[in-house]
Design a protein around this motif. Structure first.
Motif, PDB file in Angstrom:
ATOM      1  N   ALA A   1       2.625   9.854  -7.504  1.00  0.00           N
ATOM      2  CA  ALA A   1       2.556   8.703  -6.595  1.00  0.00           C
ATOM      3  C   ALA A   1       1.701   9.033  -5.374  1.00  0.00           C
ATOM      4  O   ALA A   1       0.896   8.210  -4.916  1.00  0.00           O
ATOM      5  CB  ALA A   1       3.959   8.286  -6.171  1.00  0.00           C
ATOM      6  N   GLU A   2       1.879  10.230  -4.837  1.00  0.00           N
ATOM      7  CA  GLU A   2       1.077  10.629  -3.682  1.00  0.00           C
ATOM      8  C   GLU A   2      -0.406  10.702  -4.037  1.00  0.00           C
ATOM      9  O   GLU A   2      -1.266  10.324  -3.231  1.00  0.00           O
ATOM     10  CB  GLU A   2       1.571  11.969  -3.146  1.00  0.00           C
ATOM     11  CG  GLU A   2       2.910  11.880  -2.439  1.00  0.00           C
ATOM     12  CD  GLU A   2       3.373  13.205  -1.886  1.00  0.00           C
ATOM     13  OE1 GLU A   2       3.981  13.230  -0.821  1.00  0.00           O
ATOM     14  OE2 GLU A   2       3.117  14.243  -2.542  1.00  0.00           O
ATOM     15  N   LYS A   3      -0.702  11.187  -5.240  1.00  0.00           N
ATOM     16  CA  LYS A   3      -2.102  11.274  -5.656  1.00  0.00           C
ATOM     17  C   LYS A   3      -2.743   9.890  -5.693  1.00  0.00           C
ATOM     18  O   LYS A   3      -3.922   9.721  -5.339  1.00  0.00           O
ATOM     19  CB  LYS A   3      -2.201  11.944  -7.027  1.00  0.00           C
ATOM     20  CG  LYS A   3      -3.616  12.218  -7.474  1.00  0.00           C
ATOM     21  CD  LYS A   3      -3.649  12.980  -8.787  1.00  0.00           C
ATOM     22  CE  LYS A   3      -5.084  13.281  -9.227  1.00  0.00           C
ATOM     23  NZ  LYS A   3      -5.117  14.026 -10.512  1.00  0.00           N
TER      24      LYS A   3
ATOM     25  N   ILE B   1       7.954  -4.533   8.878  1.00  0.00           N
ATOM     26  CA  ILE B   1       8.502  -4.975   7.588  1.00  0.00           C
ATOM     27  C   ILE B   1       7.398  -5.512   6.684  1.00  0.00           C
ATOM     28  O   ILE B   1       7.369  -5.239   5.467  1.00  0.00           O
ATOM     29  CB  ILE B   1       9.592  -6.043   7.828  1.00  0.00           C
ATOM     30  CG1 ILE B   1      10.794  -5.409   8.530  1.00  0.00           C
ATOM     31  CG2 ILE B   1      10.020  -6.680   6.507  1.00  0.00           C
ATOM     32  CD1 ILE B   1      11.839  -6.415   8.985  1.00  0.00           C
ATOM     33  N   ALA B   2       6.465  -6.261   7.244  1.00  0.00           N
ATOM     34  CA  ALA B   2       5.368  -6.820   6.445  1.00  0.00           C
ATOM     35  C   ALA B   2       4.526  -5.718   5.813  1.00  0.00           C
ATOM     36  O   ALA B   2       4.139  -5.805   4.639  1.00  0.00           O
ATOM     37  CB  ALA B   2       4.501  -7.732   7.309  1.00  0.00           C
ATOM     38  N   LYS B   3       4.232  -4.669   6.589  1.00  0.00           N
ATOM     39  CA  LYS B   3       3.450  -3.545   6.048  1.00  0.00           C
ATOM     40  C   LYS B   3       4.201  -2.865   4.913  1.00  0.00           C
ATOM     41  O   LYS B   3       3.604  -2.512   3.877  1.00  0.00           O
ATOM     42  CB  LYS B   3       3.155  -2.548   7.157  1.00  0.00           C
ATOM     43  CG  LYS B   3       2.253  -3.067   8.272  1.00  0.00           C
ATOM     44  CD  LYS B   3       0.804  -3.000   7.899  1.00  0.00           C
ATOM     45  CE  LYS B   3      -0.082  -3.303   9.092  1.00  0.00           C
ATOM     46  NZ  LYS B   3      -1.519  -3.285   8.758  1.00  0.00           N
ATOM     47  N   ALA B   4       5.495  -2.654   5.096  1.00  0.00           N
ATOM     48  CA  ALA B   4       6.282  -1.990   4.059  1.00  0.00           C
ATOM     49  C   ALA B   4       6.292  -2.812   2.773  1.00  0.00           C
ATOM     50  O   ALA B   4       6.154  -2.272   1.658  1.00  0.00           O
ATOM     51  CB  ALA B   4       7.706  -1.768   4.556  1.00  0.00           C
ATOM     52  N   ARG B   5       6.421  -4.117   2.895  1.00  0.00           N
ATOM     53  CA  ARG B   5       6.447  -4.974   1.705  1.00  0.00           C
ATOM     54  C   ARG B   5       5.087  -5.023   1.026  1.00  0.00           C
ATOM     55  O   ARG B   5       4.999  -5.135  -0.202  1.00  0.00           O
ATOM     56  CB  ARG B   5       6.914  -6.375   2.102  1.00  0.00           C
ATOM     57  CG  ARG B   5       8.407  -6.408   2.431  1.00  0.00           C
ATOM     58  CD  ARG B   5       8.867  -7.761   2.926  1.00  0.00           C
ATOM     59  NE  ARG B   5      10.318  -7.770   3.125  1.00  0.00           N
ATOM     60  CZ  ARG B   5      10.974  -8.723   3.771  1.00  0.00           C
ATOM     61  NH1 ARG B   5      10.296  -9.765   4.274  1.00  0.00           N
ATOM     62  NH2 ARG B   5      12.281  -8.668   3.914  1.00  0.00           N
ATOM     63  N   TRP B   6       4.024  -4.924   1.824  1.00  0.00           N
ATOM     64  CA  TRP B   6       2.682  -4.891   1.219  1.00  0.00           C
ATOM     65  C   TRP B   6       2.536  -3.674   0.309  1.00  0.00           C
ATOM     66  O   TRP B   6       2.006  -3.778  -0.809  1.00  0.00           O
ATOM     67  CB  TRP B   6       1.622  -4.864   2.315  1.00  0.00           C
ATOM     68  CG  TRP B   6       0.216  -4.958   1.780  1.00  0.00           C
ATOM     69  CD1 TRP B   6      -0.497  -6.093   1.557  1.00  0.00           C
ATOM     70  CD2 TRP B   6      -0.624  -3.872   1.366  1.00  0.00           C
ATOM     71  NE1 TRP B   6      -1.747  -5.787   1.041  1.00  0.00           N
ATOM     72  CE2 TRP B   6      -1.849  -4.431   0.902  1.00  0.00           C
ATOM     73  CE3 TRP B   6      -0.459  -2.486   1.336  1.00  0.00           C
ATOM     74  CZ2 TRP B   6      -2.896  -3.646   0.430  1.00  0.00           C
ATOM     75  CZ3 TRP B   6      -1.505  -1.702   0.855  1.00  0.00           C
ATOM     76  CH2 TRP B   6      -2.711  -2.277   0.424  1.00  0.00           C
ATOM     77  N   TRP B   7       2.998  -2.529   0.784  1.00  0.00           N
ATOM     78  CA  TRP B   7       2.912  -1.321  -0.039  1.00  0.00           C
ATOM     79  C   TRP B   7       3.825  -1.409  -1.258  1.00  0.00           C
ATOM     80  O   TRP B   7       3.477  -0.921  -2.340  1.00  0.00           O
ATOM     81  CB  TRP B   7       3.240  -0.086   0.797  1.00  0.00           C
ATOM     82  CG  TRP B   7       2.121   0.294   1.713  1.00  0.00           C
ATOM     83  CD1 TRP B   7       2.019   0.048   3.064  1.00  0.00           C
ATOM     84  CD2 TRP B   7       0.909   0.981   1.349  1.00  0.00           C
ATOM     85  NE1 TRP B   7       0.834   0.527   3.559  1.00  0.00           N
ATOM     86  CE2 TRP B   7       0.129   1.099   2.517  1.00  0.00           C
ATOM     87  CE3 TRP B   7       0.420   1.495   0.155  1.00  0.00           C
ATOM     88  CZ2 TRP B   7      -1.116   1.730   2.540  1.00  0.00           C
ATOM     89  CZ3 TRP B   7      -0.829   2.118   0.157  1.00  0.00           C
ATOM     90  CH2 TRP B   7      -1.580   2.224   1.324  1.00  0.00           C
TER      91      TRP B   7
ATOM     92  N   ASN C   1       1.992  -3.248  -3.857  1.00  0.00           N
ATOM     93  CA  ASN C   1       0.729  -2.639  -4.281  1.00  0.00           C
ATOM     94  C   ASN C   1       0.901  -2.080  -5.698  1.00  0.00           C
ATOM     95  O   ASN C   1       1.819  -1.282  -5.951  1.00  0.00           O
ATOM     96  CB  ASN C   1       0.365  -1.513  -3.305  1.00  0.00           C
ATOM     97  CG  ASN C   1      -1.023  -0.945  -3.544  1.00  0.00           C
ATOM     98  OD1 ASN C   1      -1.474  -0.840  -4.681  1.00  0.00           O
ATOM     99  ND2 ASN C   1      -1.702  -0.572  -2.488  1.00  0.00           N
ATOM    100  N   PRO C   2       0.044  -2.454  -6.651  1.00  0.00           N
ATOM    101  CA  PRO C   2       0.191  -1.959  -8.028  1.00  0.00           C
ATOM    102  C   PRO C   2       0.170  -0.428  -8.120  1.00  0.00           C
ATOM    103  O   PRO C   2       0.774   0.125  -9.048  1.00  0.00           O
ATOM    104  CB  PRO C   2      -1.018  -2.579  -8.745  1.00  0.00           C
ATOM    105  CG  PRO C   2      -1.393  -3.760  -7.935  1.00  0.00           C
ATOM    106  CD  PRO C   2      -1.069  -3.408  -6.510  1.00  0.00           C
TER     107      PRO C   2
END
Length: 442
Positions: free
Chosen positions: A101-103, A429-435, A438-439
């Motif tokens: 996931a980090e990669k 919260i919006a930033k966290a939900r965007w990630w 993210n596919p």
């Protein structure tokens, strides 16, 4: 005779837990704070009214004041990986889930947004100072500065390539540049974060030892996290990881050893002679079935033990009150002694012991005249806090992170009546939900 002294802020509270003197709980006292964000006095409320003319007064009749909590180990951007790989052994968790996931994900934007989420969570649960080890540390430092929270940023060092660097040499170049950038900061310091003895060669560890002494900079390293890790290191190097750390010259009061669930007599001898600190992360260690840090034994030997949450991907919370609770309960079970770690000692581990581990005990960790006003208020009037026989015990054994109402760092408000003052909660919260959407996250 001189008249009352002007000050910036006077906070009056029902209880004050100063940490120093030890095992003391004060009633109906006030904390006086000057315009520089330092503590001027801690005294009875009636005396405070006579001695000071505050620009602002805050009345907290149902609250307890205490030093802000010190989270001595974490990977703040990993809040964005919270819950993606639960209930897995450490090696599978790392190799099959976290590292891939980090990669896919790790970038300066990922670190910035993850740090923002983590810092907001820490502030809302009473943490005023945190230590962090992760890639793109300049982004975490930037977010800490924006939020006004105190932090110690450990730039990561690996022998090989990482998402942040192609070599150990590049780690040093970038990390030392970051150190210089914050050299004059009162809130942010930068140190060395060699990942672990198995991922950083001894020559690099030796270089860190020399540079850290020259710069008087802290060092943090993962060590003895699991029995398997120690066994594999012994098979490869014919010595335990802590001996490798000692052979490299790292064992000193500048060193913070994270986890240390596997400790034998030889390890204890090395620790006793070194002045190094142990950072205990009980909830993460339990969740990953890594083992039990012998806290009672370490404390009995005079070794400083502080607390850390580790990353939210392996905890899954950054609530230091929850960490205190687990540390106290676990120490009792491991030692077979209900007195092994009492409430006051657990509170000290999360405050002054943490400050000592970070080399900041002269500035934070207790409510003493001349120290920085890193202070939190906990509302103890709710149903779940009743009846209230022993506030110190209540803080540790009823998990009060969600009851933190106010947070100040160097006298500046970061949280008031549960509302963030320096970060935008909707944006976080919006930033966290965007990630999350993210596919690449899946």
């Amino acid at each position: 005779m001189s008249g009352p002294q002007p000050i910036e802020l006077l906070i009056k509270a029902r209880w004050v837990l100063p940490i120093i003197p030890e095992n003391r709980l004060l009633e109906d006292c006030a904390l006086a704070i000057d315009s520089e964000g330092n503590i001027v006095a801690l005294l009875p409320q009636e005396e405070a009214t006579r001695r000071f003319i505050p620009a602002r007064t805050i009345e907290l009749p149902n609250h307890l004041l205490m030093p802000g909590l010190v989270n001595c180990h974490g990977h703040t951007p990993m809040t964005l990986l919270r819950g993606i790989a639960d209930d897995q052994p450490l090696e599978i968790w790392l190799q099959d889930h976290i590292f891939p996931a980090e990669k896919r994900l790790v970038s300066d934007n990922f670190v910035r947004d993850g740090s923002m989420l983590a810092i907001a969570e820490m502030i809302r649960s009473g943490t005023t100072c945190f230590s962090d080890m992760y890639f793109y540390p300049e982004q975490t430092a930037h977010m800490a500065r924006q939020a006004g929270i105190r932090s110690q940023i450990m730039f990561p060092v690996f022998s090989g390539a990482t998402p942040w660097s192609n070599s150990a040499e590049e780690c040093f170049a970038k990390g030392l540049e970051l150190h210089d950038a914050y050299r004059s900061s009162d809130l942010i310091s930068v140190g060395f974060g060699p990942h672990a003895p198995y991922s950083v060669g001894i020559e690099i560890l030796q270089k860190i030892a020399v540079l850290a002494q020259e710069l008087d900079a802290p060092i943090q390293i993962h060590a003895h996290e699991t029995a398997q890790e120690v066994e594999e290191f012994v098979q490869a190097h014919d010595k335990r990881p802590l001996q490798q750390i000692a052979d490299a010259g790292l064992l000193s009061p500048l060193l913070q050893l994270v986890h240390m669930t596997q400790v034998n007599a030889a390890d204890m001898a090395l620790l006793n002679d070194s002045g190094a600190h142990v950072v205990h992360c009980p909830r993460s260690n339990l969740k990953l079935a890594s083992g039990f840090t012998p806290v009672h034994q370490l404390l009995g030997a005079g070794i400083n033990v502080a607390l850390g949450t580790d990353g939210a991907a392996s905890n899954n919370s950054l609530d230091m009150f929850a960490e205190m609770n687990m540390a106290a309960l676990l120490a009792k079970a491991v030692a077979g002694d209900a007195t092994a770690l009492d409430a006051h000692r657990a509170l000290r581990m999360a405050t002054l012991s943490g400050a000592l581990a970070l080399g900041l005990e002269h500035r934070i960790g207790s409510l003493e005249t001349g120290k920085a006003a890193d202070v939190i208020a906990i509302d103890l009037h709710d149903l779940e806090s009743q009846p209230l026989y022993n506030p110190a015990s209540q803080l540790v054994y009823t998990q009060t992170g969600h009851r933190v109402s106010h947070v100040w760092v160097a006298g500046k408000p970061l949280l008031q009546n549960r509302q963030l003052e320096t970060l935008n909660e909707r944006e976080v919260i919006a930033k966290a939900r965007w990630w999350q959407q993210n596919p690449l996250t899946r």
